[in-house]
Design an enzyme around this catalytic site. Structure first.
Site, short mmCIF file in Angstrom:
data_model
loop_
_atom_site.label_atom_id
_atom_site.label_comp_id
_atom_site.label_asym_id
_atom_site.label_seq_id
_atom_site.Cartn_x
_atom_site.Cartn_y
_atom_site.Cartn_z
N ASP A 1 0.84 -1.20 0.00
CA ASP A 1 0.00 0.00 0.00
C ASP A 1 0.87 1.26 0.00
O ASP A 1 0.37 2.38 -0.08
CB ASP A 1 -1.02 -0.01 1.16
N SER A 2 2.20 1.06 0.05
CA SER A 2 3.13 2.18 -0.16
C SER A 2 2.90 2.81 -1.52
O SER A 2 3.37 3.91 -1.78
CB SER A 2 4.58 1.70 -0.03
N ASP B 1 -1.12 -6.12 -0.34
CA ASP B 1 -1.33 -5.45 0.94
C ASP B 1 -2.81 -5.09 1.06
O ASP B 1 -3.38 -4.47 0.16
CB ASP B 1 -0.54 -4.13 0.93
N LYS C 1 -1.44 -9.45 2.80
CA LYS C 1 -0.71 -9.05 4.01
C LYS C 1 -1.57 -8.06 4.78
O LYS C 1 -2.23 -7.21 4.17
CB LYS C 1 0.63 -8.40 3.64
N GLU D 1 -1.57 -5.51 8.44
CA GLU D 1 -0.77 -4.91 9.51
C GLU D 1 -1.48 -5.08 10.83
O GLU D 1 -2.71 -5.04 10.89
CB GLU D 1 -0.61 -3.40 9.26
N GLU E 1 9.03 -4.55 10.68
CA GLU E 1 9.46 -3.23 10.16
C GLU E 1 9.99 -2.34 11.28
O GLU E 1 9.33 -2.16 12.32
CB GLU E 1 8.29 -2.54 9.43
O1 KIV Z 1 3.50 -1.12 1.71
C1 KIV Z 1 4.65 -1.58 1.70
O2 KIV Z 1 5.43 -1.32 0.78
C2 KIV Z 1 5.05 -2.44 2.81
C3 KIV Z 1 6.46 -2.94 2.85
C4 KIV Z 1 7.48 -1.92 2.77
C5 KIV Z 1 6.68 -3.93 3.90
O3 KIV Z 1 4.25 -2.75 3.61
#
Ligand code: KIV
Length: 284
Positions: free
Chosen positions: A48-49, A87, A117, A119, A186
């Site tokens: 989600d970055s 994510d 994934k 969080e 992280e």
């Molecule tokens: O969103 C992302 O890029 C991440 C990673 C950097 C672990 O969660």
């Protein structure tokens, strides 16, 4: 399309067991996925970055399910071999377990991802367990969790005191018990990440967590030097592509302005007889 050498969760576990580091990078589109795959990465995370690196938001909060799905589809068209992890965006798995399962399932059904994934601390373990029970492989993510960073102390290292380090270990164990196939750690002190890794039987993937994890992940734009608005301490730039890209675009604009581009080799020809006929038509 499936391929014979597709990386599986079992392959990641085998790597962990035999001490072979697991490689992971983010990707957000078709060309990025092709490049990552050609480089031989084990697993691609559609993080989600993308909210910051691709969509220009200040943090990860705003990215939506539809946007994530859109980018996951593009990545899955470019990568057949790497294990693909999506994510889950903020609030797509917090409202109810039912909604979390439905949203997780969309990544597999509609975007051809292999896993999701999420969080969160051990409190998220119930949700992770439910998604896993529905047959959707889940990866955990603890330590600095960007979706809730504002609430939990900003973009800072986590687990710096013995008590906090112990809480992180408990979170990791709860996620392992919930059936997570791996966990991202992280921004955690290296010795804490190493101890957590040793206490777990599933792989840990570190980002800013030192060399004692089972694998590493970094953001695509960070390692290539394409995103310079915020570069965390844990990033290593393996290239600085920003300047060559700007230079190439400048040269292109300059050549248009000075008439150097396009040349004959960039243009299509026409038979002289057809051209003469065409010019005759214009004169009539
Ligand atoms: O969103 C992302 O890029 C991440 C990673 C950097 C672990 O969660």
């Amino acid at each position: 399309m499936s391929v014979d050498n597709k990386v599986s969760i079992l392959d990641l576990h085998k790597k962990r067991d035999s001490g072979v580091p697991i490689t992971m990078i983010t990707a957000y589109d078709y060309p990025g996925a092709i490049l990552a795959e050609e480089a031989g990465v084990d697993t691609i995370l559609v993080g989600d970055s993308l909210a910051m690196t691709v969509l220009g938001h200040p943090n990860t909060i705003s990215v939506t399910m539809e946007e994530m799905l859109h980018h996951c589809r593009a990545v899955s068209r470019g990568a057949n071999r790497a294990l693909l992890i999506a994510d889950m965006p903020f609030l797509s798995y917090h409202v109810s377990i039912e909604e979390a399962i439905r949203n997780a399932g969309r990544f597999l059904k509609e975007a051809h991802m292999d896993a999701v994934k999420l969080e969160g601390s051990g409190a998220m373990a119930k949700t992770a367990a439910a998604i896993n029970t529905a047959g959707i492989p889940v990866m955990g993510h603890i330590g600095l969790t960007p979706q809730t960073a504002a609430k939990s102390g900003g973009y800072k290292v986590r687990g710096k005191t013995a008590e906090h380090a112990l809480l992180l270990l408990q979170d990791a164990l709860a996620l392992e018990d919930a059936g997570c196939f791996a966990i991202v750690l992280e921004a955690i002190p290296a010795p804490v990440a190493e101890q957590i890794t040793q206490k777990l039987s599933i792989p840990t993937i570190g980002i800013g967590a030192g060399a004692g994890t089972d694998g590493q992940v970094l953001v695509f734009h960070d390692i290539l030097g394409l995103f310079d608005q915020f570069v965390p301490k844990f990033v290593k730039q393996y290239a600085n592509l920003r300047q060559p890209v700007i230079d190439a675009i400048k040269a292109y604009c300059e050549e248009i302005r000075t008439g150097k581009f396009p040349q004959a080799e960039h243009s299509f020809k026409m038979d002289k007889s057809e051209l003469d006929k065409f010019l005759d038509y214009l004169e009539k």
